[in-house]
Scaffold this motif. Sequence first.
Motif, mmCIF file in Angstrom:
data_model
loop_
_atom_site.group_PDB
_atom_site.id
_atom_site.type_symbol
_atom_site.label_atom_id
_atom_site.label_comp_id
_atom_site.label_asym_id
_atom_site.label_seq_id
_atom_site.Cartn_x
_atom_site.Cartn_y
_atom_site.Cartn_z
ATOM 1 N N THR A 188 -38.382 28.970 0.129
ATOM 2 C CA THR A 188 -38.543 30.410 0.101
ATOM 3 C C THR A 188 -37.711 30.986 1.240
ATOM 4 O O THR A 188 -37.883 30.577 2.393
ATOM 5 C CB THR A 188 -40.018 30.803 0.285
ATOM 6 N N ARG A 205 -38.417 31.032 5.229
ATOM 7 C CA ARG A 205 -39.521 30.119 5.557
ATOM 8 C C ARG A 205 -38.976 28.748 5.934
ATOM 9 O O ARG A 205 -37.811 28.426 5.699
ATOM 10 C CB ARG A 205 -40.460 29.979 4.350
ATOM 11 N N HIS A 206 -39.860 27.919 6.492
ATOM 12 C CA HIS A 206 -39.485 26.552 6.837
ATOM 13 C C HIS A 206 -39.451 25.686 5.579
ATOM 14 O O HIS A 206 -40.276 25.854 4.677
ATOM 15 C CB HIS A 206 -40.479 25.943 7.826
ATOM 16 N N SER A 232 -47.137 24.959 3.525
ATOM 17 C CA SER A 232 -46.704 26.139 4.262
ATOM 18 C C SER A 232 -47.865 26.870 4.931
ATOM 19 O O SER A 232 -49.003 26.844 4.461
ATOM 20 C CB SER A 232 -45.986 27.094 3.307
ATOM 21 N N THR A 233 -47.532 27.592 5.996
ATOM 22 C CA THR A 233 -48.502 28.498 6.613
ATOM 23 C C THR A 233 -48.622 29.809 5.826
ATOM 24 O O THR A 233 -49.531 30.595 6.081
ATOM 25 C CB THR A 233 -48.088 28.825 8.056
ATOM 26 N N ASP A 234 -47.724 30.019 4.869
ATOM 27 C CA ASP A 234 -47.698 31.243 4.069
ATOM 28 C C ASP A 234 -48.622 31.090 2.867
ATOM 29 O O ASP A 234 -48.402 30.239 1.995
ATOM 30 C CB ASP A 234 -46.266 31.508 3.609
ATOM 31 N N ALA A 235 -49.643 31.946 2.781
ATOM 32 C CA ALA A 235 -50.632 31.847 1.706
ATOM 33 C C ALA A 235 -50.018 32.067 0.330
ATOM 34 O O ALA A 235 -50.538 31.574 -0.671
ATOM 35 C CB ALA A 235 -51.751 32.854 1.938
ATOM 36 N N ALA A 236 -48.908 32.808 0.254
ATOM 37 C CA ALA A 236 -48.263 33.032 -1.037
ATOM 38 C C ALA A 236 -47.435 31.833 -1.476
ATOM 39 O O ALA A 236 -47.224 31.623 -2.671
ATOM 40 C CB ALA A 236 -47.373 34.277 -0.958
ATOM 41 N N GLU A 237 -46.968 31.046 -0.527
ATOM 42 C CA GLU A 237 -46.093 29.913 -0.817
ATOM 43 C C GLU A 237 -46.871 28.623 -1.076
ATOM 44 O O GLU A 237 -46.422 27.757 -1.827
ATOM 45 C CB GLU A 237 -45.142 29.728 0.371
ATOM 46 N N ARG A 238 -48.029 28.480 -0.445
ATOM 47 C CA ARG A 238 -48.791 27.224 -0.506
ATOM 48 C C ARG A 238 -49.171 26.777 -1.904
ATOM 49 O O ARG A 238 -49.054 25.594 -2.232
ATOM 50 C CB ARG A 238 -50.059 27.305 0.359
ATOM 51 N N ASN A 274 -52.890 23.525 5.837
ATOM 52 C CA ASN A 274 -52.860 24.867 6.421
ATOM 53 C C ASN A 274 -53.822 25.816 5.714
ATOM 54 O O ASN A 274 -53.577 27.019 5.593
ATOM 55 C CB ASN A 274 -51.434 25.430 6.424
ATOM 56 N N GLU A 275 -54.919 25.238 5.255
ATOM 57 C CA GLU A 275 -55.893 25.992 4.474
ATOM 58 C C GLU A 275 -57.208 25.216 4.503
ATOM 59 O O GLU A 275 -57.213 23.983 4.563
ATOM 60 C CB GLU A 275 -55.386 26.134 3.041
#
Length: 234
Positions: free
Chosen positions: A94, A97-98, A123-129, A154-155
Motif C-alpha cells: 500500500t 506503508r511499510h 500492518s499497523t494500519d487497520a484498513a490494510e491488515r 498488531n490487533e
Amino acid sequence: MTHPGVPLRVVSYNIHGQRDDTAALAAVIREAAPDVVIVQEGPRRFRWREKSATLAASFGLVVAAGGLPALGNLLLTSLRVRVVDTRCRRFPLTPGRHLRGAAYADCRVGTSAWFTVAGSHLSTDAAERPGQAELFRRDVAAAPYPVIAAADLNEEPGGPAWTTVARGLTDAAVAVDRGERFTYSCADPRRRIDALFVDPRITVIDYDVVDTPLTRRASDHFPVLVDLLLPAAG
C-alpha cells in the motif's frame, strides 16, 4: 496401533529490530531452549543473510527461512528439526506503508512428526491488515502438514484480521486458559497482539508469555513460549 506424540517447543518473538539489549535477547532464547523460533522484525536489509546467521548463532540455532524475502520474518530451528522445504511471501504494498510479508517452512522431527511453521507480521494500519490476514490464512490452509502459525497481528483477539488468521486453528493461549496474558508492550503491558495458532491435530501442552527482567530489556514485546505435542504419522 497408536503412535505417541512428539514434543516441540516453539517461541514467537518480535525482537524490535534488535534495537534493545541483544545480550539479554540471546539469553532469553537460550534459557527457553526452543526447537523453533518464529521471529518478527528480524534482519531484512543490508547484509541480512550474515546478520540472520549471527542472530541464529547467538540463540544456538540455525536459519531455516525468511529474512529479506519475507521482509524481516525469520524462522530459526535447532538441529533437532530437519527443514525440507521453504517459501516466502510479500504482501501487496500500500503506497506510503511499510512492506510486509511471511515465511514458511515444512519440517520434520525424527522420522514421523511432520509440521509446517509459518510466521508473519501484519500492518499497523487497520484498513490494510484484513487483506494481509487473508493471504496469510490462505497460505496456512494450503500447507501440506499440520501448521504452527505465529504472528505479530498488531490487533487483539476479536478483531477482523485476528479472526481471519484464527479460522480453523487453535489459539494456543486459549487452549490452556492463558488468554488474559498480554504480550505488548513490555513497558506497559495492556494488549495481546502476538498470537500463536496450531492445527487442531497438534496438542497444546503449555503456553507462557515470558515476563522477566531479561525479557523487559530484550525487546518491546514479550516472547510467547509454547510447548506442543505433534501428531506422529503411522
